[in-house]
Structures are given as structure tokens and as C-alpha cells.
Design a protein around this motif. Structure first.
Motif, PDB file in Angstrom:
ATOM      1  N   LEU A   1      -1.575  11.492  -0.754  1.00 18.22           N
ATOM      2  CA  LEU A   1      -2.688  10.919  -1.768  1.00 18.22           C
ATOM      3  C   LEU A   1      -2.327   9.453  -2.701  1.00 18.22           C
ATOM      4  O   LEU A   1      -3.007   8.335  -2.825  1.00 18.22           O
ATOM      5  CB  LEU A   1      -3.824  11.493  -3.107  1.00 18.22           C
ATOM      6  CG  LEU A   1      -4.763  13.210  -2.336  1.00 18.22           C
ATOM      7  CD1 LEU A   1      -5.189  13.245  -3.065  1.00 18.22           C
ATOM      8  CD2 LEU A   1      -5.528  12.088  -1.437  1.00 18.22           C
ATOM      9  N   LEU A   2      -0.963   9.588  -2.980  1.00 15.01           N
ATOM     10  CA  LEU A   2      -0.453   8.646  -3.474  1.00 15.01           C
ATOM     11  C   LEU A   2      -0.499   7.556  -2.463  1.00 15.01           C
ATOM     12  O   LEU A   2       0.036   6.609  -3.188  1.00 15.01           O
ATOM     13  CB  LEU A   2       0.812   9.473  -4.555  1.00 15.01           C
ATOM     14  CG  LEU A   2       0.253  10.309  -5.527  1.00 15.01           C
ATOM     15  CD1 LEU A   2       1.116  10.487  -6.478  1.00 15.01           C
ATOM     16  CD2 LEU A   2       0.040   8.651  -6.540  1.00 15.01           C
ATOM     17  N   MET A   3      -0.221   8.158  -1.463  1.00 17.12           N
ATOM     18  CA  MET A   3       0.641   6.827  -0.084  1.00 17.12           C
ATOM     19  C   MET A   3      -0.448   6.146   0.116  1.00 17.12           C
ATOM     20  O   MET A   3      -0.458   5.349   0.143  1.00 17.12           O
ATOM     21  CB  MET A   3       1.305   7.512   0.434  1.00 17.12           C
ATOM     22  CG  MET A   3       2.384   8.397   0.450  1.00 17.12           C
ATOM     23  SD  MET A   3       3.778   8.936   1.675  1.00 17.12           S
ATOM     24  CE  MET A   3       2.521  10.847   2.273  1.00 17.12           C
ATOM     25  N   PHE A   4      -1.664   6.655  -0.021  1.00 10.22           N
ATOM     26  CA  PHE A   4      -2.762   6.601   0.234  1.00 10.22           C
ATOM     27  C   PHE A   4      -3.252   5.595  -0.538  1.00 10.22           C
ATOM     28  O   PHE A   4      -4.034   4.507  -0.039  1.00 10.22           O
ATOM     29  CB  PHE A   4      -4.384   7.778   0.691  1.00 10.22           C
ATOM     30  CG  PHE A   4      -5.634   7.053   1.123  1.00 10.22           C
ATOM     31  CD1 PHE A   4      -4.980   6.483   2.189  1.00 10.22           C
ATOM     32  CD2 PHE A   4      -6.353   6.611   0.203  1.00 10.22           C
ATOM     33  CE1 PHE A   4      -6.868   5.843   2.922  1.00 10.22           C
ATOM     34  CE2 PHE A   4      -7.583   6.153   0.818  1.00 10.22           C
ATOM     35  CZ  PHE A   4      -8.174   5.820   1.667  1.00 10.22           C
ATOM     36  N   GLY A   5      -3.533   6.204  -1.479  1.00  7.00           N
ATOM     37  CA  GLY A   5      -3.387   4.805  -3.510  1.00  7.00           C
ATOM     38  C   GLY A   5      -2.735   3.833  -2.769  1.00  7.00           C
ATOM     39  O   GLY A   5      -3.252   2.479  -2.966  1.00  7.00           O
ATOM     40  N   ALA A   6      -1.604   3.473  -2.769  1.00 11.42           N
ATOM     41  CA  ALA A   6      -0.664   2.545  -2.665  1.00 11.42           C
ATOM     42  C   ALA A   6      -0.934   1.641  -1.438  1.00 11.42           C
ATOM     43  O   ALA A   6      -1.297   0.770  -1.907  1.00 11.42           O
ATOM     44  CB  ALA A   6       0.667   2.999  -2.361  1.00 11.42           C
ATOM     45  N   GLY A   7      -1.648   2.085   0.103  1.00  5.69           N
ATOM     46  CA  GLY A   7      -1.949   0.973   0.944  1.00  5.69           C
ATOM     47  C   GLY A   7      -2.895   0.596  -0.037  1.00  5.69           C
ATOM     48  O   GLY A   7      -2.960  -0.562   1.049  1.00  5.69           O
ATOM     49  N   VAL A   8      -3.959   1.276  -0.480  1.00  3.64           N
ATOM     50  CA  VAL A   8      -5.209   1.102  -0.551  1.00  3.64           C
ATOM     51  C   VAL A   8      -4.976  -0.645  -1.465  1.00  3.64           C
ATOM     52  O   VAL A   8      -5.363  -1.326  -1.530  1.00  3.64           O
ATOM     53  CB  VAL A   8      -6.487   2.040  -1.076  1.00  3.64           C
ATOM     54  CG1 VAL A   8      -6.928   1.289  -1.692  1.00  3.64           C
ATOM     55  CG2 VAL A   8      -6.325   2.754  -0.228  1.00  3.64           C
ATOM     56  N   SER A   9      -3.934  -0.421  -2.701  1.00  7.91           N
ATOM     57  CA  SER A   9      -3.824  -1.445  -3.605  1.00  7.91           C
ATOM     58  C   SER A   9      -3.223  -2.207  -3.290  1.00  7.91           C
ATOM     59  O   SER A   9      -3.572  -3.571  -3.440  1.00  7.91           O
ATOM     60  CB  SER A   9      -2.845  -0.463  -4.821  1.00  7.91           C
ATOM     61  OG  SER A   9      -3.923   0.388  -5.676  1.00  7.91           O
ATOM     62  N   PHE A  10      -2.462  -2.035  -2.209  1.00 12.35           N
ATOM     63  CA  PHE A  10      -1.834  -3.228  -1.577  1.00 12.35           C
ATOM     64  C   PHE A  10      -2.538  -3.621  -0.502  1.00 12.35           C
ATOM     65  O   PHE A  10      -1.847  -5.608  -0.846  1.00 12.35           O
ATOM     66  CB  PHE A  10      -0.687  -2.452  -0.407  1.00 12.35           C
ATOM     67  CG  PHE A  10       0.216  -3.927   0.044  1.00 12.35           C
ATOM     68  CD1 PHE A  10       1.122  -4.205   0.092  1.00 12.35           C
ATOM     69  CD2 PHE A  10      -0.399  -3.641   2.222  1.00 12.35           C
ATOM     70  CE1 PHE A  10       1.906  -5.531   1.645  1.00 12.35           C
ATOM     71  CE2 PHE A  10       0.348  -4.563   2.367  1.00 12.35           C
ATOM     72  CZ  PHE A  10       1.451  -5.758   1.969  1.00 12.35           C
ATOM     73  N   LEU A  11      -2.825  -2.876   0.152  1.00 11.38           N
ATOM     74  CA  LEU A  11      -4.136  -4.028   0.771  1.00 11.38           C
ATOM     75  C   LEU A  11      -5.298  -5.029  -0.070  1.00 11.38           C
ATOM     76  O   LEU A  11      -5.589  -6.058   0.495  1.00 11.38           O
ATOM     77  CB  LEU A  11      -4.919  -3.325   2.512  1.00 11.38           C
ATOM     78  CG  LEU A  11      -4.183  -2.244   3.196  1.00 11.38           C
ATOM     79  CD1 LEU A  11      -5.009  -1.843   3.604  1.00 11.38           C
ATOM     80  CD2 LEU A  11      -3.820  -4.246   3.985  1.00 11.38           C
ATOM     81  N   THR A  12      -5.813  -4.395  -0.862  1.00  9.62           N
ATOM     82  CA  THR A  12      -6.871  -4.920  -1.566  1.00  9.62           C
ATOM     83  C   THR A  12      -6.161  -6.256  -2.469  1.00  9.62           C
ATOM     84  O   THR A  12      -6.921  -7.157  -2.739  1.00  9.62           O
ATOM     85  CB  THR A  12      -7.645  -4.108  -2.900  1.00  9.62           C
ATOM     86  OG1 THR A  12      -7.896  -3.037  -1.962  1.00  9.62           O
ATOM     87  CG2 THR A  12      -8.255  -4.405  -3.049  1.00  9.62           C
ATOM     88  N   LEU A  13      -4.794  -6.162  -2.759  1.00  9.46           N
ATOM     89  CA  LEU A  13      -4.716  -6.780  -3.552  1.00  9.46           C
ATOM     90  C   LEU A  13      -3.669  -8.100  -2.813  1.00  9.46           C
ATOM     91  O   LEU A  13      -3.863  -9.707  -3.376  1.00  9.46           O
ATOM     92  CB  LEU A  13      -3.446  -6.358  -4.579  1.00  9.46           C
ATOM     93  CG  LEU A  13      -4.069  -5.589  -5.666  1.00  9.46           C
ATOM     94  CD1 LEU A  13      -2.812  -4.906  -6.741  1.00  9.46           C
ATOM     95  CD2 LEU A  13      -4.786  -6.447  -6.557  1.00  9.46           C
ATOM     96  N   ASN A  14      -3.903  -7.919  -2.022  1.00 10.32           N
ATOM     97  CA  ASN A  14      -3.203  -8.698  -1.108  1.00 10.32           C
ATOM     98  C   ASN A  14      -3.656  -9.436   0.000  1.00 10.32           C
ATOM     99  O   ASN A  14      -3.533 -10.573   0.406  1.00 10.32           O
ATOM    100  CB  ASN A  14      -1.691  -8.554   0.103  1.00 10.32           C
ATOM    101  CG  ASN A  14      -0.493  -7.585  -1.247  1.00 10.32           C
ATOM    102  OD1 ASN A  14      -0.176  -8.754  -2.102  1.00 10.32           O
ATOM    103  ND2 ASN A  14       0.318  -6.310  -1.421  1.00 10.32           N
TER     104      ASN A  14
END
Length: 83
Positions: free
Chosen positions: A66-79
Motif C-alpha cells: 500500500l505504501l508503494m501504491f501511495g508513492a506511485g499515486v503521489s509521484f504521478l499526481t504531483l509531477n
């Protein structure tokens, strides 16, 4: 409890990303030091919720996923969004 772990993972990585030097100007409400502290607290809470939902062995695996999924979502959203 799975939904709680999922939401805390998303919030944790979003707060940690917003505390970084690159993205700290996107949200002016809270000092970046508090964002970082709150993000790490939510990381710990993600593991607690994962342990409560799936037990100690699968909870650690699920919380990490779940933390890896959250990192991916945050990365895509912010970038991929413009300021």
C-alpha cells in the motif's frame, strides 16, 4: 481496516512528498517539518492498520504494498499536474 490502511498510506506519501524541497510550495497551510512528521506518523499507522487487518505476516507485506501504491499515486499526481 483495509480502507483505513489504504487511506493512511495515500496520506502519508502525499505529506512526505509535499515536505520535499521540490513540492513544498504547493501547499502553504502547514510548515514542511510538520508535514514530514505527520507523514512518518501515518507510515507507522499504515503498518498498524495493516497488522490489524491481515495479521503480522501478511500485514507487513500488505502495508508495504500500500505504501508503494501511495508513492506511485503521489509521484504521478504531483509531477503530472501543473501548479
Amino acid at each position: 481496516m483495509t480502507v483505513v490502511a489504504f487511506l493512511s498510506a495515500l496520506g502519508a506519501l502525499a505529506l512526505l512528498a509535499l515536505a520535499s524541497d521540490r513540492h513544498r510550495d504547493r501547499w502553504h497551510g502547514i510548515d514542511p517539518r510538520w508535514r514530514r512528521s505527520a507523514g512518518w506518523a501515518l507510515v507507522a499507522f499504515t503498518f498498524v492498520a495493516g497488522f490489524a487487518a491481515w495479521g503480522p505476516v501478511y500485514g507487513a507485506i500488505g502495508a508495504t504494498g500500500l505504501l508503494m501504491f501511495g508513492a506511485g499515486v503521489s509521484f504521478l499526481t504531483l509531477n503530472l499536474t501543473r501548479r
